[in-house]
Design a protein around this motif. Sequence first.
Motif, PDB file in Angstrom:
ATOM      1  N   THR A   1      38.686  64.110  54.724  1.00  0.00           N
ATOM      2  CA  THR A   1      37.409  64.245  55.434  1.00  0.00           C
ATOM      3  C   THR A   1      36.881  62.925  55.966  1.00  0.00           C
ATOM      4  N   LEU A   2      37.431  61.789  55.549  1.00  0.00           N
ATOM      5  CA  LEU A   2      36.938  60.502  56.032  1.00  0.00           C
ATOM      6  C   LEU A   2      37.311  60.301  57.499  1.00  0.00           C
ATOM      7  N   PRO A   3      36.402  59.779  58.291  1.00  0.00           N
ATOM      8  CA  PRO A   3      36.713  59.547  59.711  1.00  0.00           C
ATOM      9  C   PRO A   3      37.853  58.544  59.887  1.00  0.00           C
ATOM     10  N   VAL A   4      38.785  58.878  60.764  1.00  0.00           N
ATOM     11  CA  VAL A   4      39.910  57.983  61.038  1.00  0.00           C
ATOM     12  C   VAL A   4      39.429  56.691  61.681  1.00  0.00           C
ATOM     13  N   GLU A   5      38.290  56.738  62.378  1.00  0.00           N
ATOM     14  CA  GLU A   5      37.778  55.557  63.059  1.00  0.00           C
ATOM     15  C   GLU A   5      37.486  54.416  62.098  1.00  0.00           C
TER      16      GLU A   5
ATOM     17  N   THR B   1      44.679  64.803  41.925  1.00  0.00           N
ATOM     18  CA  THR B   1      45.289  64.355  43.183  1.00  0.00           C
ATOM     19  C   THR B   1      44.878  65.260  44.331  1.00  0.00           C
ATOM     20  N   PHE B   2      44.855  66.565  44.082  1.00  0.00           N
ATOM     21  CA  PHE B   2      44.436  67.507  45.117  1.00  0.00           C
ATOM     22  C   PHE B   2      42.987  67.239  45.541  1.00  0.00           C
ATOM     23  N   ILE B   3      42.089  67.032  44.577  1.00  0.00           N
ATOM     24  CA  ILE B   3      40.687  66.776  44.896  1.00  0.00           C
ATOM     25  C   ILE B   3      40.540  65.486  45.701  1.00  0.00           C
ATOM     26  N   MET B   4      41.250  64.437  45.284  1.00  0.00           N
ATOM     27  CA  MET B   4      41.154  63.168  45.993  1.00  0.00           C
ATOM     28  C   MET B   4      41.737  63.288  47.398  1.00  0.00           C
ATOM     29  N   ARG B   5      42.841  63.989  47.523  1.00  0.00           N
ATOM     30  CA  ARG B   5      43.442  64.164  48.848  1.00  0.00           C
ATOM     31  C   ARG B   5      42.484  64.892  49.784  1.00  0.00           C
TER      32      ARG B   5
ATOM     33  N   THR C   1      34.732  68.010  48.730  1.00  0.00           N
ATOM     34  CA  THR C   1      36.169  68.250  48.582  1.00  0.00           C
ATOM     35  C   THR C   1      36.478  69.705  48.825  1.00  0.00           C
ATOM     36  N   GLY C   2      37.731  69.953  49.253  1.00  0.00           N
ATOM     37  CA  GLY C   2      38.178  71.317  49.478  1.00  0.00           C
ATOM     38  C   GLY C   2      37.651  71.942  50.742  1.00  0.00           C
ATOM     39  N   LEU C   3      37.054  71.132  51.642  1.00  0.00           N
ATOM     40  CA  LEU C   3      36.490  71.696  52.870  1.00  0.00           C
ATOM     41  C   LEU C   3      37.474  71.700  54.011  1.00  0.00           C
ATOM     42  N   LYS C   4      38.504  70.815  53.946  1.00  0.00           N
ATOM     43  CA  LYS C   4      39.470  70.718  55.020  1.00  0.00           C
ATOM     44  C   LYS C   4      40.873  70.720  54.443  1.00  0.00           C
ATOM     45  N   GLY C   5      41.813  71.283  55.147  1.00  0.00           N
ATOM     46  CA  GLY C   5      43.184  71.318  54.676  1.00  0.00           C
ATOM     47  C   GLY C   5      43.979  70.159  55.184  1.00  0.00           C
TER      48      GLY C   5
END
Length: 276
Positions: free
Chosen positions: A162-166, A153-157, A272-276
């Motif tokens: 990181t996906l663009p909100v646009e 779940t942590f990895i998927m979150r 993954t793990g690049l943004k909090g």
Amino acid sequence: MSPRSRILLYAVLLVLCVPFVFPTWWMVTSSLKPNAEIFAYPPRLWPADPSFDAWRQVFTMQPFAEQYWNSAYIAVVVTLGTLAVAAPAGYAFARIRFPARNALFLVVITGLLVPSEVTIVPLFRMFNALGLVDTHWPLILVPVFGAPSVLATFIMRQFFVTLPVELEEAARMDGLGRSAIFRRIALPLAKPALGAVAIFTFLHSWNQFLEPIVFISSKEKYTLPQALTQFTDVYQGPLWNVQLSAASMTAIPVLIVFVLAQRQFIEGLAHTGLKG
């Protein structure tokens, strides 16, 4: 790079690979030797007279084919179940705003800090009360709803963050709802993270040892890590060539899974793990 630099690089990489490849080489080649030759000095890198007798003994001493199937189907079911739980959970924590979202995510993550040895006794009592001891249900339910699923779940979150909100905003303008956005946009883009989660989960299920020895007592229901401890002589000493033969066969699916999914695995770690 110049040809000379490339050759030098490949030579350095080849030397660095030796400590990682040699144990596997020794395991496979020793499974083709008699016990006496395994401990011969100086050691032989290749058996003098290769024999598959130990490989055949694996199937005569234990119901190894059935045990192999047990590990295979449990690992596949656990992997699929974990993906089914972790993907929507990770998306919800990343994209859906609800009360106490961050606090709840912190509570979920703390599950990684609890060692499995701490929870194994309460879990045994619970499954024993439900009549599920000496079945494969504990080996499936504990990983799907336990620490491996929390890590997934942590990895998927982290990936969905990181996906663009646009992308979602454009999908909403086209009339897509939240579930459709997840299924048709977010999930297809998450293939690298899904691949990394699948590999981690498969390896964890394939190699789990504590849960099988606690919950399983029938030989025909053993998984492979538990079965590997049973190849002993009449004095309970290890039959090294037979154990190494069983271990070599046990390692084959792990190598196949990693070779087939290594690209997704590397991409998943990179995204993954690049943004909090």
